[in-house]
Design a protein around this motif. Structure first.
Motif, short mmCIF file in Angstrom:
data_model
loop_
_atom_site.label_atom_id
_atom_site.label_comp_id
_atom_site.label_asym_id
_atom_site.label_seq_id
_atom_site.Cartn_x
_atom_site.Cartn_y
_atom_site.Cartn_z
N ARG A 181 68.49 -37.99 30.96
CA ARG A 181 69.36 -36.33 31.58
C ARG A 181 68.38 -36.03 32.36
NH1 ARG A 181 70.01 -35.82 26.88
NH2 ARG A 181 68.41 -33.89 25.98
N ASN A 182 67.15 -35.16 32.31
CA ASN A 182 66.57 -34.89 32.71
C ASN A 182 65.38 -34.59 34.15
OD1 ASN A 182 67.84 -32.15 31.17
ND2 ASN A 182 66.22 -33.03 29.33
N LYS A 240 65.04 -39.63 21.16
CA LYS A 240 65.40 -38.97 21.85
C LYS A 240 64.30 -38.21 23.09
CE LYS A 240 65.77 -36.40 17.08
NZ LYS A 240 65.05 -35.82 15.73
N CYS A 241 63.45 -39.20 23.19
CA CYS A 241 62.64 -38.97 24.69
C CYS A 241 63.23 -39.04 25.74
CB CYS A 241 60.68 -38.88 24.21
SG CYS A 241 60.13 -38.87 25.43
N ALA A 291 65.97 -37.85 26.49
CA ALA A 291 66.13 -36.50 27.51
C ALA A 291 65.58 -37.06 28.73
CB ALA A 291 65.12 -36.19 26.59
N GLN A 347 73.96 -42.18 28.31
CA GLN A 347 73.58 -41.34 26.64
C GLN A 347 74.96 -41.64 25.73
OE1 GLN A 347 72.12 -38.71 27.10
NE2 GLN A 347 71.01 -39.01 27.99
#
Length: 361
Positions: free
Chosen positions: A329-330, A322-323, A326, A312
């Motif tokens: 992260r997810n 941002k995508c 994400a 990150q």
């Protein structure tokens, strides 16, 4: 007379100094410039992102990274075919996917640095040896580009996305084979790329029928560079690979993770992208380059080139960054198996899907 001896002494001293400088410079050559050569295909990495990496590398390490960009993989392959043995013209580094790095290792061999660099656990078993022969900076994955003036892009599932594609062009796709593979993988199904064989699976044929119905209605269209149509407002959204969106900027554009079938987890098979260390390369200088890359420059370049970074970092502005952060992260992201039949058959499957779906329009 005294002035004459003084002038002579000065001349002798000057001559001695010149001679000393001459022998000193002969015994102490100037420091050698450290240089690495790099080849890559423009489709594998955004040229602006690569140029930024090269500039920062020269400034922060002193290593002169000299890159040659080829228009596509075919021209890059032809350049390698034109080399004989370990030619002086051969590059030290090749920027490519882990799949191509494996093929290159099998055909010509890769070098290794002396001390392997630490890699994320998900890459520990990746071939070729991640952190020793192949140095990934990120991964490219399928995403959904949305024109928010035409749709809010809130699709909870793959089925909902296709249902939204009505009787007018709505959803684009520039690689139907990758779309079908990703959706099938979310259900635990590994496509072979052999259409006749894959369609025997009821779940695969069901997903294909949903694609076919959306194409028949007119809502799904297959286009090369489908993202251009979304930017122009001619399509509401499109499925594309994240790397194709590098440098994209514009009001009303959003980037989302590709919706997967209802009831499945966010799991995405990806191609790792990075630097392969070629046989015969200067491994000492290369190791310095990779150590610098590992300090954060690799992740920065990954985001700029439309790839999911392995760590990150501050995304700054931009919906794509941002995508991708994400996703890191997810979502669960895992490398494609280079030995999967689908990897070899992807182009053939995409050709078959295009032909089949075009008949329905």
């Amino acid at each position: 007379m005294k002035h004459g001896w003084l002038r002579l002494a000065i001349l002798l001293i000057a001559a001695g100094l010149c001679a000393g400088m001459f022998f000193y410079t002969r015994e102490t050559p100037p420091p050698k410039t450290e240089t690495l050569t790099l080849w890559y295909a423009e489709g594998d990495c955004d040229s602006a992102a690569m140029e930024s990496l090269i500039t920062r590398c020269r400034k922060e390490t002193g290593i002169q990274l000299q890159a040659t960009a080829y228009a596509d993989e075919e021209k890059l392959g032809a350049a390698f075919e034109g080399l004989t043995g370990r030619s002086l013209d051969a590059p030290d580094l090749l920027f490519c996917s882990h799949v191509h790095a494996v093929r290159f290792e099998e055909r010509a061999g890769l070098a290794e640095i002396a001390a392997a660099l630490p890699v994320p656990e998900m890459l520990s078993d990746t071939l070729p040896a991640a952190g020793r022969s192949f140095f990934p900076i990120g991964s490219r994955l399928p995403v959904l580009l949305v024109n928010t003036t035409l749709t809010d892009g809130s699709f909870e599932s793959f089925e909902a996305l296709l249902a939204a594609a009505g009787e007018t062009p709505f959803l684009g796709c520039d690689c139907a084979a990758s779309l079908l593979y990703t959706e099938a993988a979310a259900k635990g199904i590994s496509l072979t790329g052999d259409a006749a064989f894959d369609m025997k699976d009821g779940q695969v044929s069901s997903m294909y029928n949903e694609l076919a119905l959306a194409a028949f209605r007119g809502g799904l269209v297959l286009r090369e560079r489908a993202a251009d149509y979304v930017c122009a407002g001619q399509l509401a959204c499109t499925v594309t690979m994240s790397a194709t969106l590098a440098g994209l900027a514009g009001k009303g554009l959003d980037v989302r993770l590709l919706p997967l079938p209802a009831g499945t987890d966010e799991r995405y098979p990806v191609e790792l992208m990075g630097f392969a260390l070629l046989d015969g390369a200067d491994t000492a200088v290369s190791e310095r380059f990779f150590q610098w890359l590992w300090t954060g420059s690799g992740a920065e370049t990954a985001l700029a080139a439309g790839m999911v970074p392995f760590q990150q970092i501050d995304a700054g502005g931009g919906e794509l960054a941002k995508c991708l952060n994400a996703a890191a992260r997810n979502a669960v992201i895992y490398p494609l198996d280079p030995d999967e039949p689908w990897v070899q058959n992807r182009a053939a499957l995409d050709k078959w899907l295009r032909a089949a779906l075009d008949l329905l329009i």
